[in-house]
Design an enzyme around this catalytic site. Structure first.
Site, PDB file in Angstrom:
ATOM      1  CG  HIS A  40      44.546   7.027 -44.057  1.00 24.39           C
ATOM      2  ND1 HIS A  40      43.245   6.580 -43.976  1.00 24.39           N
ATOM      3  CD2 HIS A  40      45.305   6.034 -43.528  1.00 24.39           C
ATOM      4  CE1 HIS A  40      43.217   5.385 -43.416  1.00 24.39           C
ATOM      5  NE2 HIS A  40      44.441   5.026 -43.134  1.00 24.39           N
ATOM      6  CB  SER A  41      43.781   4.716 -47.430  1.00 24.39           C
ATOM      7  OG  SER A  41      43.272   3.602 -48.116  1.00 24.39           O
ATOM      8  CG  LEU A  42      41.838   6.357 -53.232  1.00 23.37           C
ATOM      9  CD1 LEU A  42      42.617   5.535 -54.246  1.00 23.37           C
ATOM     10  CD2 LEU A  42      40.334   6.235 -53.470  1.00 23.37           C
ATOM     11  CB  SER A  45      48.791   8.242 -49.778  1.00 22.78           C
ATOM     12  OG  SER A  45      48.455   6.910 -50.129  1.00 22.78           O
TER      13      SER A  45
END
Length: 711
Positions: A345-347, A349
């Protein structure tokens, strides 16, 4: 007086005598039935005590171990799908895969209503036994108004089977040491878990088909309620269980599938335990303290990842934690034969993407795969030669070609002299040579094509099209070059090959662009992972697309993620319907104006030519209307075109970008729901369903009803 003292003070019950046949049956109220216990564990979220029931499955397993008298041993019972162990002797619940405060475990039979949230709280096991003993005596002798005192000097009165109350002690100013009285507001007492309306889950399937590691983004909190990655992944797992029951019911009934296990990977605590917080605290200004602390704890994680020093700490933590969890999971599940996928999720990924781009396949595996491909190609080549001979009606010569070990490649290298030496007569020789000569020319042209400067003849987006800035090998893509912006770090290797990589609300596209990567080679695929899905909410301010970097010359929409109930949300259908209606009205109005204008500007014709003029006018109007009618068919054609767009090998030739459907309330103001859009994935049924569908598709299992828009 305790319950046991009361029991000793009571006269012994009369010896029962055999009742005559005509006597009535004893009253049901006087028949005692033992209470059925249920096991609970204690949670203290936000300093508020809460007792949570174990699933029916786990409670029965704990009760079985307790009934076998194994409390005296240091017996460990796995619960919650194997994610927690219960130490029966210590009455403790301990997390297996992550760090968490140990929870108290209790075998519960009696409950009283709490002060604050009206939730029922179980009595201690010892006092519950006293209550049960007093209740048994009261029911058997039909003597009620029993009064008991708890260890904390609380009063419990058993008025009748349906009315039992609990009084808290009230302090008095009596110097002689007063006894507790029935003062204050009475609280309800209940016997048995079935009387307190507790939500008790049935339990999780024992069979685990697939394992997914989930990596969080910036900061310690992962959603709008400031919950940890463990709590958010728990929600994701619970949604997956409900989606399996709703969409994979047939496969579950046929015992083809069990469930997917999701395990959280936490790197934030390891990063901030390096002492960097102390250094930051020294240089942080004292004003707007809360905001500065929030920025230091969350936003700065992005800058830490772009620092070579702390980037190394982060990638080491993520890789080592996933490897540790994988080994521990295999130890606890020795029969597990499923695959492993990863989600970020977010960073998180971006961290996973950088890790995956730097994975290396084992050399011996590459060599083995090459040998296997050689064997397969030779066997398959002989079969292809047989098919060619059948097509040429020369099947009787199959044995000759097989004896000479002639595969397709060797056949196309044959000359007339070679065929004559094999004993092939003149007629069949001519047929074979006539068949292979044009094929050879085609192969020569295609082999020469990529070597020439005129390789622009390849279709846009096809695998033959090369990025001018990249090397010939598809894997040596621009963004793997450290000089183009990727942080210089020693990327660790994973102990497994992920099946699929899921990115939620991911900034990968933005980071690649900032690093100087203008496009991704269509031939590029992650070295050890063949699946990649970029899933995002339309209002997510952190999410960016990937597909336009692979196919920069085409403008096309991301794939709309199907709603888990099998249709578009109503407000989206209404929006599309209104758009189509406005296009139709516009086309009809423009067509009418053109016809009217032509009728005014056309010169009058003789009566003899009227029929031919009408025909010409109709033909012209028809041809002029035709372009205007195209927009009506555009949406359907666009959808088909979008599904067939070649987006390269990054996801095995399948679409990469998937967009969620916004909720009706979110469509009123996208700015208000921007933050929620970035944090919505943990409880999104549509996201979870896509993850499950893609995972089980690798095992040949599909949902009960095919979802629209799925490939």
């Amino acid at each position: 007086m305790s319950a046991r003292e009361q029991q000793q003070a009571q006269p012994p019950p009369p010896t029962p005598t055999a009742a005559p046949p005509e006597a009535a049956e004893p009253d049901a109220a006087n028949s005692y039935e033992a209470v059925v216990p249920h096991w609970f564990y204690r949670k203290v979220p936000d300093c508020r005590e809460r007792w949570v029931p174990f699933s029916t499955q786990d409670s029965e397993r704990l009760e079985e171990a307790h009934g076998a008298g194994r409390d005296k041993e240091d017996l460990v019972v796995p619960t919650s799908g194997g994610r927690y162990d219960v130490h029966l002797k210590k009455r403790q619940r301990v997390a297996v895969y992550w760090e968490e405060e140990v929870s108290e475990v209790r075998r519960c039979t009696w409950f009283y209503k709490g002060d604050k949230d009206n939730k029922y709280i179980p009595y201690s096991e010892t006092f519950s036994e006293e209550l049960e003993e007093a209740y048994m005596i009261a029911v058997t002798l039909d003597e009620w108004k029993k009064k008991l005192e708890s260890p904390s000097r609380e009063i419990i009165i058993l008025h009748n089977p349906k009315l039992m109350v609990h009084y808290h002690p009230v302090a008095t100013s009596d110097d002689w040491g007063s006894t507790p009285t029935e003062q204050g507001r009475p609280r309800t007492v209940k016997r048995g878990v079935e009387n307190i309306a507790a939500e008790i889950p049935n339990g999780e399937p024992l069979q685990i088909d697939h394992l997914v590691f989930v990596v969080h983004g910036i900061g310690p909190a992962c959603d709008i309620r400031f919950r940890s990655i463990v709590q958010c992944v728990n929600d994701f797992r619970n949604v997956s269980l409900s989606m399996l029951q709703a969409h994979f019911k047939k496969a579950q009934e046929q015992q083809q599938i069990g469930r997917v296990e999701f395990l959280p990977v936490n790197w934030h605590s390891s990063l901030h335990s390096t002492g960097v917080d102390v250094d930051l605290e020294r240089i942080t200004l004292p004003s707007i303290n809360r905001l500065r602390h929030f920025i230091n704890d969350t936003i700065l994680d992005v800058f830490f990842y772009n620092s070579s020093t702390y980037c190394q700490t982060i990638v080491d933590t993520v890789a080592s934690e996933m490897n540790r969890l994988y080994q521990l999971f295999l130890q606890r599940n020795p029969l597990f034969k499923g695959g492993v996928s990863i989600a970020g999720h977010s960073l998180g990924s971006l961290i996973l993407f950088d890790l995956l781009t730097n994975q290396k396949a084992a050399p011996e595996e590459d060599e083995r795969s090459k040998e296997g491909s050689r064997t397969t190609s030779s066997t398959g080549g002989i079969e292809e030669v047989k098919e060619i001979l059948k097509k040429l009606e020369l099947s009787e010569y199959c044995d000759v070609f097989e004896k000479e070990k002639m595969d397709r490649q060797a056949l196309f290298l044959c000359t007339e002299k070679n065929l004559k030496e094999m004993g092939i007569p003149l007629g069949p020789r001519m047929k074979i040579l006539h068949y292979i000569s044009p094929k050879m020319e085609t192969q020569d042209q295609s082999a020469a094509g990529p070597g020439h400067s005129g390789e622009s003849g390849a279709e846009p987006g096809s695998p033959l099209q090369r990025d001018p800035d990249s090397t010939d090998d598809g894997r040596n893509c621009q963004y793997r070059d450290v000089g183009l912006g990727q942080v210089s770090a020693n990327y660790p290797q994973l102990n497994y090959k992920p099946t699929i990589f899921f990115a939620f609300g991911s900034p990968i596209g933005m980071f690649l662009t900032v690093r100087g990567v203008k496009r991704i080679n269509p031939n590029y695929s992650l070295p050890t992972c063949k699946g990649f899905f970029n899933i995002f909410h339309p209002f997510d301010p952190v999410a960016y697309r990937i597909e336009p970097m692979i196919v920069p010359d085409l403008e096309f929409e991301p794939m709309l993620l199907p709603h888990h109930k099998g249709r578009k949300r109503m407000h989206l259908e209404l929006k599309e319907g209104l758009t189509r209606m406005s296009v139709d009205l516009k086309n009809n109005l423009l067509g009418s104006l053109r016809v009217a204008w032509q009728s005014f500007t056309r010169a009058p014709l003789p009566a003899v030519e009227a029929a031919s003029a009408d025909t010409e006018t109709a033909a012209e109007v028809g041809t002029e209307k035709q372009p205007d009618a195209k927009p009506d068919e555009a949406p359907a054609a666009a959808k088909e075109e979008a599904a067939l767009i070649n987006v390269g090998r990054l996801n095995g030739g399948n679409r990469i970008d998937y967009v969620l459907q916004e909720k009706p309330i979110e469509s009123f103001n996208e700015y208000l729901f921007a933050l929620q859009g970035h944090l919505c994935y943990w409880e999104s049924e549509d996201t979870v369903l896509l993850v499950l569908k893609e995972i089980y598709q690798t095992q040949g299992i599909t949902p009960d009803q095919p979802l629209p828009g799925s490939h």
